[in-house]
Design an enzyme around this catalytic site. Structure first.
Site, mmCIF file in Angstrom:
data_model
loop_
_atom_site.group_PDB
_atom_site.id
_atom_site.type_symbol
_atom_site.label_atom_id
_atom_site.label_comp_id
_atom_site.label_asym_id
_atom_site.label_seq_id
_atom_site.Cartn_x
_atom_site.Cartn_y
_atom_site.Cartn_z
ATOM 1 N N GLU A 74 47.884 37.811 45.432
ATOM 2 C CA GLU A 74 46.921 38.312 44.459
ATOM 3 C C GLU A 74 45.582 37.597 44.583
ATOM 4 O O GLU A 74 44.518 38.200 44.407
ATOM 5 C CB GLU A 74 47.459 38.142 43.034
ATOM 6 C CG GLU A 74 48.703 38.964 42.739
ATOM 7 C CD GLU A 74 48.403 40.444 42.692
ATOM 8 O OE1 GLU A 74 48.135 41.025 43.772
ATOM 9 O OE2 GLU A 74 48.437 41.019 41.594
ATOM 10 N N THR A 78 38.527 47.703 40.558
ATOM 11 C CA THR A 78 39.016 46.717 39.596
ATOM 12 C C THR A 78 37.905 45.764 39.191
ATOM 13 O O THR A 78 37.769 45.384 38.026
ATOM 14 C CB THR A 78 40.176 45.924 40.210
ATOM 15 O OG1 THR A 78 41.191 46.830 40.596
ATOM 16 C CG2 THR A 78 40.759 44.936 39.212
#
Lengths: 317, 317
Positions: free
Chosen positions: A132, A185
Site C-alpha cells: 500500500e 484516489t
C-alpha cells in the site's frame, strides 16, 4: 521452515471507509479479487514473470506491490533462495475496492504459505501494508487487513499497529457497483479538510459505535440506523456521477445502508439477505445504465475467510 | 393504570464521556446515587415536601429536576391527581458523576412505577432528559440513559433519539475518586473547540470502535488499549488538580484505563477485578491525600440494573 515449491493464492477485494468507519473499518468481499502465484527458485532475488488480467503494471519487482511485499518478507526471514511470481488481476485498479491491497495481501499470504507459515495471518498485515505504501504513498491497513483476515476488521491504531478482526458476527451481503468512471484516489483524499466540526465528529463516532454494536449483537435494524457518514460522503460524493440517485435506489430496494467504497467511485450497499442484495445491485445498475454509464457489479456475502490457497501441488522439506 | 399510593426509587450515579466515547457513551455505577420518594395526592399538581442530603436545592417543582420530570410525565398521561415528592440526595452536585441525572432518572422511574408502568424504562429517557435540560441547559442523555437502564449505554443520535443499551457484556469494576475541588461544567464545556483535527478524530473513533468491540467481546486487553481520549482530556484535565498523577497511579495499580468522569472533577478508572479496583482507588486517594486535598471515593461493579424500586408498600387499584 517447510518450504513448498509452488503455491497459488487468492485474496479478495475489500470495502474500506465503511460510512462512519472512515479510515478505521473495512470488510472483505468474496469476489472480485487477485491471484498471486509464487514459485521457489534457487537464484536469490525476486522476478515477476507474468502479469495477467491488466495492462500497464510494471514487472520490475521494486515497482510492483507483489514484489515489494515479497522482498520485505524474504529480507525479514533472511531467506537465501529467490521467488518467481505471477500476478493475475481479477479486478480493476482505481475502483475503490482495494485493488492494490488484494495484490499485496495475496502476495504476503502466498509467500508465507510457500515458506511454511513462519508468520500468523495477522502478522502478515505490516508486510502487505508495504504494498500500500508503494501504491498510494501511505501504508494504510484498512484494505489489506480485511483482505488477509476476512470479515470486518477494525484498525484501532497505527502506532503501534493494532488490527482487530471482528470475525463475521452477523450474516451480511454486499452489493458493489463500480461505474466505469475515472476517479483519482489522490483527488478524493485531497478534498478532505484538515479539521472537522466537533458536532459532526460526535455524530460520526456515535454512529460508528452503534454500528459496532449492531455488527456484534447481530442487530440489523441498528446496523441500518448507523450506516451514515455526515463528514466525508457529502464532500466526496459529488465526484461520483449519480451517487445520490444510486444510494437512494439501494435504500429503496431494501439495503440496510450504502456508501462510497474506499475513495470511490465504487458504491457499496449492505443487506440482510442475498435476495435483497441482488435486488439492490439491480436497482443501482439501472441508475447507471439508464444514463449510459457502463459498470461492473458484484454481490458477495461478507465472508469468514480472506486470502486463501487455491492450489498447493507439492510440499518440499 | 394501576396506581400505587407511595413508592421509593434509587437511581445511580453514572460516568459519561468515557474517554474516547465523548458525548455518546456512559455507564452506571452501583453507588452513590439518589432516592426519590413519590406519594399520590388527590389535589392536582406537584409538591416537593422534602429535600435531604444537600442544601440549596429549590423545593419549587418548576425549579427542581424531579418536579420538572414528574410534571412532564403527568402532562403526557393527562393524570388528574397530584404527586408529593421527596428527594434524598446521596451524592454531591458538580462532581461529574451525573448528579442531576440520578435525580431525574429516579424521578422518572418512580413516577412510572407509581402509575403502573405506562412507559418502558427506555421510554423514560426523554422525560429524564428534561431534568438535564433544566440543570444544564442541554437535554443530554448520556447520564440519564445509563442511570435508568444500567450497564453501558450508547447514545447514537438525538434526532431522532436513539439510545442503545449494551447490557453488561463484560464484568468490569469502576473506581471513582471525587476530589473536593470546585469545577463548573459550563467552564469545562466552554473550553471545547468547535473543530477538531481530522487525524485526532480518526484516532478517537478508532479507539471508540475498538472499545465497543472489547466490551462486546469481553476482551479486557482491547478495552485497555482503547480507553484513550486524545481530544478532550488534554484540554480539560488541567482544570483538575493532580489529574495526570492520579491517572498514572491508577494505571500503575493495574487499571485497564482511566479518565475524567463527565466534565470532572471526578476521575474514574475501570478494572477487570474488584480487588484491582480497590487497589486503584487507594492509589488515587494517596495522590490527593498526600497533597492535602480531601476526596470521596467509591468502588462499584458496573451493574446490570440502573434505577430500581427500593420500597413499594401497597398497591392500590
Amino acid at each position: 521452515m517447510e518450504v513448498s515449491e509452488y503455491i497459488k493464492v487468492f485474496a479478495p477485494a475489500t470495502v474500506a471507509n465503511v460510512c462512519c468507519g472512515f479510515d478505521v473499518l473495512g470488510f472483505a468481499l468474496e469476489q472480485p479479487g487477485d491471484e498471486v502465484w509464487v514459485r521457489r527458485k534457487d537464484a536469490p532475488g525476486i522476478t515477476i514473470s507474468a502479469i495477467r488480467g491488466i495492462s500497464g503494471l510494471s514487472q520490475n519487482p521494486e515497482e510492483n506491490v507483489v514484489g515489494v511485499v515479497a522482498q520485505k518478507m524474504l529480507a525479514e526471514l533472511q531467506v537465501s533462495f529467490g521467488l518467481d511470481m505471477q500476478l493475475h488481476k481479477g479486478m480493476p485498479v482505481g475502483s475503490g475496492l482495494g485493488s492494490s491491497a488484494a495484490s499485496s495481501a495475496a502476495a504476503a499470504y502466498a509467500v508465507n504459505e510457500l515458506l511454511g507459515k513462519p508468520f500468523t495471518t495477522e502478522e502478515l498485515v505490516p508486510f502487505a501494508m508495504e504494498g500500500e505504501r508503494l501504491a498510494s504513498g501511505s501504508a494504510h491497513a484498512d484494505n489489506v487487513a480485511p483482505s488477509l483476515l476476512g470479515g470486518f476488521v477494525l484498525v484501532r491504531s497505527y502506532d503501534p499497529l493494532d488490527v482487530v478482526p471482528l470475525g463475521v458476527p452477523v450474516e451480511l451481503y454486499c452489493s458493489v457497483v463500480h461505474p466505469q468512471v475515472e476517479l483519482k484516489t489522490s483527488l478524493a483524499r485531497s478534498i478532505l479538510k484538515k479539521d472537522i466540526p466537533l458536532q459532526k465528529g460526535i455524530r460520526q463516532w456515535g454512529n460508528l459505535a452503534a454500528l459496532m454494536a449492531g455488527l456484534l449483537k447481530a442487530d440489523y435494524a441498528l446496523i441500518g440506523r448507523s450506516l451514515h457518514d455526515e463528514i466525508f460522503e457529502p464532500e466526496r460524493s459529488f465526484l461520483i456521477p449519480l451517487f445520490k440517485q444510486a444510494k437512494q435506489a439501494a435504500l429503496d430496494a431494501g439495503a440496510l445502508g450504502a456508501g462510497i467504497s474506499g475513495s470511490g467511485p465504487s458504491i457499496f450497499a449492505l443487506s440482510a439477505t442475498e435476495q435483497v442484495a441482488f435486488d439492490v445491485r439491480t436497482a443501482i445498475e439501472q441508475v447507471y445504465l439508464s444514463s449510459g454509464i457502463d459498470l461492473h457489479a458484484y454481490v458477495s456475502q461478507v465472508p469468514e475467510q480472506g486470502a486463501r490457497v487455491i492450489q498447493q501441488p507439492t510440499l518440499h522439506a
